[in-house]
Motif scaffolding. Structure first.
Motif, PDB file in Angstrom:
ATOM      1  N   LEU A  53      35.852 -26.323  37.249  1.00  0.00           N
ATOM      2  CA  LEU A  53      35.281 -26.459  35.906  1.00  0.00           C
ATOM      3  C   LEU A  53      34.232 -27.567  35.848  1.00  0.00           C
ATOM      4  CD1 LEU A  53      38.497 -26.008  33.768  1.00  0.00           C
ATOM      5  CD2 LEU A  53      36.433 -24.593  33.592  1.00  0.00           C
ATOM      6  N   LYS A  54      34.523 -28.685  36.483  1.00  0.00           N
ATOM      7  CA  LYS A  54      33.601 -29.833  36.455  1.00  0.00           C
ATOM      8  C   LYS A  54      32.317 -29.556  37.236  1.00  0.00           C
ATOM      9  CE  LYS A  54      37.292 -33.164  35.878  1.00  0.00           C
ATOM     10  NZ  LYS A  54      38.161 -34.142  36.554  1.00  0.00           N
ATOM     11  N   ARG A  55      32.356 -28.645  38.179  1.00  0.00           N
ATOM     12  CA  ARG A  55      31.193 -28.357  39.013  1.00  0.00           C
ATOM     13  C   ARG A  55      30.551 -27.011  38.683  1.00  0.00           C
ATOM     14  NH1 ARG A  55      34.729 -31.547  40.665  1.00  0.00           N
ATOM     15  NH2 ARG A  55      34.227 -33.367  41.931  1.00  0.00           N
ATOM     16  N   ASP A  56      30.943 -26.448  37.563  1.00  0.00           N
ATOM     17  CA  ASP A  56      30.404 -25.167  37.091  1.00  0.00           C
ATOM     18  C   ASP A  56      29.957 -25.308  35.638  1.00  0.00           C
ATOM     19  OD1 ASP A  56      29.796 -22.428  36.809  1.00  0.00           O
ATOM     20  OD2 ASP A  56      31.860 -21.948  36.266  1.00  0.00           O
ATOM     21  N   PRO A  57      28.955 -26.152  35.385  1.00  0.00           N
ATOM     22  CA  PRO A  57      28.548 -26.410  33.999  1.00  0.00           C
ATOM     23  C   PRO A  57      27.948 -25.194  33.294  1.00  0.00           C
ATOM     24  CG  PRO A  57      26.984 -27.400  35.509  1.00  0.00           C
ATOM     25  CD  PRO A  57      28.129 -26.881  36.340  1.00  0.00           C
ATOM     26  N   ASN A  58      27.468 -24.223  34.044  1.00  0.00           N
ATOM     27  CA  ASN A  58      26.875 -23.030  33.433  1.00  0.00           C
ATOM     28  C   ASN A  58      27.913 -21.976  33.075  1.00  0.00           C
ATOM     29  OD1 ASN A  58      24.300 -24.153  33.655  1.00  0.00           O
ATOM     30  ND2 ASN A  58      24.084 -23.377  35.731  1.00  0.00           N
ATOM     31  N   GLY A  59      29.159 -22.221  33.398  1.00  0.00           N
ATOM     32  CA  GLY A  59      30.227 -21.300  33.011  1.00  0.00           C
ATOM     33  C   GLY A  59      30.210 -19.976  33.738  1.00  0.00           C
ATOM     34  N   LYS A  60      29.914 -19.997  35.034  1.00  0.00           N
ATOM     35  CA  LYS A  60      29.906 -18.756  35.818  1.00  0.00           C
ATOM     36  C   LYS A  60      31.308 -18.177  35.954  1.00  0.00           C
ATOM     37  CE  LYS A  60      26.177 -20.392  38.771  1.00  0.00           C
ATOM     38  NZ  LYS A  60      25.865 -20.870  40.130  1.00  0.00           N
ATOM     39  N   PHE A  61      32.307 -19.066  36.016  1.00  0.00           N
ATOM     40  CA  PHE A  61      33.664 -18.634  36.284  1.00  0.00           C
ATOM     41  C   PHE A  61      34.529 -18.665  35.028  1.00  0.00           C
ATOM     42  CE2 PHE A  61      32.179 -20.385  40.340  1.00  0.00           C
ATOM     43  CZ  PHE A  61      32.376 -19.282  41.154  1.00  0.00           C
ATOM     44  N   HIS A  62      35.402 -17.668  34.936  1.00  0.00           N
ATOM     45  CA  HIS A  62      36.457 -17.634  33.923  1.00  0.00           C
ATOM     46  C   HIS A  62      37.786 -17.634  34.672  1.00  0.00           C
ATOM     47  CE1 HIS A  62      33.055 -16.457  31.457  1.00  0.00           C
ATOM     48  NE2 HIS A  62      33.764 -16.857  30.433  1.00  0.00           N
ATOM     49  N   PHE A  63      38.846 -18.012  33.983  1.00  0.00           N
ATOM     50  CA  PHE A  63      40.124 -18.239  34.653  1.00  0.00           C
ATOM     51  C   PHE A  63      41.272 -17.559  33.924  1.00  0.00           C
ATOM     52  CE2 PHE A  63      37.250 -21.756  35.237  1.00  0.00           C
ATOM     53  CZ  PHE A  63      37.304 -22.011  36.594  1.00  0.00           C
ATOM     54  N   THR A  64      42.251 -17.155  34.703  1.00  0.00           N
ATOM     55  CA  THR A  64      43.513 -16.678  34.155  1.00  0.00           C
ATOM     56  C   THR A  64      44.595 -16.909  35.205  1.00  0.00           C
ATOM     57  OG1 THR A  64      44.613 -14.879  32.973  1.00  0.00           O
ATOM     58  CG2 THR A  64      43.312 -14.259  34.909  1.00  0.00           C
ATOM     59  N   SER A  65      45.805 -17.076  34.744  1.00  0.00           N
ATOM     60  CA  SER A  65      46.884 -17.337  35.697  1.00  0.00           C
ATOM     61  C   SER A  65      47.388 -16.028  36.299  1.00  0.00           C
ATOM     62  CB  SER A  65      48.029 -18.088  35.024  1.00  0.00           C
ATOM     63  OG  SER A  65      48.735 -17.225  34.165  1.00  0.00           O
ATOM     64  N   LEU A  66      47.877 -16.135  37.524  1.00  0.00           N
ATOM     65  CA  LEU A  66      48.469 -14.977  38.191  1.00  0.00           C
ATOM     66  C   LEU A  66      49.697 -14.480  37.434  1.00  0.00           C
ATOM     67  CD1 LEU A  66      48.306 -16.298  41.856  1.00  0.00           C
ATOM     68  CD2 LEU A  66      47.121 -14.274  40.997  1.00  0.00           C
ATOM     69  N   GLN A  67      50.394 -15.403  36.761  1.00  0.00           N
ATOM     70  CA  GLN A  67      51.640 -15.060  36.086  1.00  0.00           C
ATOM     71  C   GLN A  67      51.426 -14.393  34.726  1.00  0.00           C
ATOM     72  OE1 GLN A  67      50.867 -18.103  37.300  1.00  0.00           O
ATOM     73  NE2 GLN A  67      52.466 -18.714  38.716  1.00  0.00           N
ATOM     74  N   GLY A  68      50.246 -14.519  34.142  1.00  0.00           N
ATOM     75  CA  GLY A  68      49.992 -14.002  32.807  1.00  0.00           C
ATOM     76  C   GLY A  68      49.749 -12.503  32.767  1.00  0.00           C
ATOM     77  N   LYS A  69      49.747 -11.954  31.558  1.00  0.00           N
ATOM     78  CA  LYS A  69      49.551 -10.513  31.380  1.00  0.00           C
ATOM     79  C   LYS A  69      48.178 -10.059  31.866  1.00  0.00           C
ATOM     80  CE  LYS A  69      52.743 -10.117  27.568  1.00  0.00           C
ATOM     81  NZ  LYS A  69      52.897 -10.230  26.128  1.00  0.00           N
ATOM     82  N   ILE A  70      47.146 -10.845  31.575  1.00  0.00           N
ATOM     83  CA  ILE A  70      45.806 -10.453  32.008  1.00  0.00           C
ATOM     84  C   ILE A  70      45.707 -10.526  33.525  1.00  0.00           C
ATOM     85  CG2 ILE A  70      43.361 -11.086  31.949  1.00  0.00           C
ATOM     86  CD1 ILE A  70      43.779 -11.873  29.017  1.00  0.00           C
ATOM     87  N   GLY A  71      46.219 -11.601  34.116  1.00  0.00           N
ATOM     88  CA  GLY A  71      46.211 -11.725  35.570  1.00  0.00           C
ATOM     89  C   GLY A  71      46.952 -10.583  36.239  1.00  0.00           C
ATOM     90  N   GLN A  72      48.127 -10.261  35.718  1.00  0.00           N
ATOM     91  CA  GLN A  72      48.904  -9.163  36.279  1.00  0.00           C
ATOM     92  C   GLN A  72      48.171  -7.833  36.119  1.00  0.00           C
ATOM     93  OE1 GLN A  72      52.298  -9.264  37.836  1.00  0.00           O
ATOM     94  NE2 GLN A  72      51.275 -11.207  38.193  1.00  0.00           N
ATOM     95  N   GLY A  73      47.533  -7.636  34.974  1.00  0.00           N
ATOM     96  CA  GLY A  73      46.777  -6.403  34.741  1.00  0.00           C
ATOM     97  C   GLY A  73      45.587  -6.273  35.686  1.00  0.00           C
ATOM     98  N   LEU A  74      44.900  -7.386  35.941  1.00  0.00           N
ATOM     99  CA  LEU A  74      43.770  -7.351  36.864  1.00  0.00           C
ATOM    100  C   LEU A  74      44.226  -7.084  38.294  1.00  0.00           C
ATOM    101  CD1 LEU A  74      41.669 -10.288  35.396  1.00  0.00           C
ATOM    102  CD2 LEU A  74      41.007  -7.877  35.453  1.00  0.00           C
ATOM    103  N   LEU A  75      45.343  -7.685  38.688  1.00  0.00           N
ATOM    104  CA  LEU A  75      45.878  -7.414  40.030  1.00  0.00           C
ATOM    105  C   LEU A  75      46.216  -5.936  40.181  1.00  0.00           C
ATOM    106  CD1 LEU A  75      48.211 -10.489  40.612  1.00  0.00           C
ATOM    107  CD2 LEU A  75      46.028 -10.013  41.739  1.00  0.00           C
ATOM    108  N   LYS A  76      46.881  -5.394  39.168  1.00  0.00           N
ATOM    109  CA  LYS A  76      47.263  -3.983  39.209  1.00  0.00           C
ATOM    110  C   LYS A  76      46.021  -3.088  39.272  1.00  0.00           C
ATOM    111  CE  LYS A  76      50.209  -0.660  36.853  1.00  0.00           C
ATOM    112  NZ  LYS A  76      51.098  -0.431  35.715  1.00  0.00           N
ATOM    113  N   LYS A  77      45.027  -3.420  38.478  1.00  0.00           N
ATOM    114  CA  LYS A  77      43.783  -2.645  38.453  1.00  0.00           C
ATOM    115  C   LYS A  77      43.122  -2.596  39.831  1.00  0.00           C
ATOM    116  CE  LYS A  77      39.245  -2.607  36.204  1.00  0.00           C
ATOM    117  NZ  LYS A  77      38.470  -2.402  37.393  1.00  0.00           N
TER     118      LYS A  77
END
Length: 161
Positions: A53-77
């Motif tokens: 986050l500190k080295r990505d001031p332009n916001g190229k990256f977004h984050f989600t946890s592996l344990q969360g619903k979105i993370g699990q959905g992306l893994l499944k996808k």
């Protein structure tokens, strides 16, 4: 809007409506170019997210946890097992794991971190062997949280859930 939601609930029921909303949300998430999935209970992983986050001031990256619903959905996808034990990068609809994911992130950070891409000349099985040793010992060496840390308000919009 409230009437629309009520009508959808009466037509489809709460479970199906929730599934439809999750599919819609995942489609929106995929439109973002770069998503990092991380172990939200791991101190090393949380520190890595703060580092990025500190080295990505332009916001190229977004984050989600592996344990969360979105993370699990992306893994499944992307056809990954739900209990994947790795740092994960989804970039332009492609999924990268372990050292390959980490090096692709380094390449896009501000500062001298781009130089870490020189390690791409090291064969992936060697890089991933070292990665696996650190991953297997990360809780022992760096500690573990009982739950995911909440992002600061400064970066809250970069987290998907």
């Amino acid at each position: 809007m409230l009437n629309f939601i009520r009508k959808m609930l009466s037509l489809f029921g709460a479970g199906i409506l929730y599934a439809m909303l999750m599919i819609h949300w995942l489609k929106l998430v995929v439109l973002m170019k770069r998503i990092i999935l991380f172990d939200g209970e791991c101190n090393l992983c949380n520190s890595s997210v703060q580092f990025i986050l500190k080295r990505d001031p332009n916001g190229k990256f977004h984050f989600t946890s592996l344990q969360g619903k979105i993370g699990q959905g992306l893994l499944k996808k992307h056809g990954q097992e739900m209990a994947v034990n790795s740092f994960v990068l989804i970039e332009d609809e492609k999924l990268y794991l372990k050292s390959k994911a980490a090096l692709r992130v380094c390449r896009q950070l501000n500062g001298l971190w781009k130089l870490f891409t020189i390690f791409q000349v090291v064969p992936p099985f060697v890089r991933d062997f070292v990665y696996d040793i650190v991953a297997a010992n990360r809780y022992k060496w760096f500690g573990r949280n009982e739950s995911c840390l909440l992002p600061s308000s400064k970066w809250k919009d970069r987290f998907l859930e």
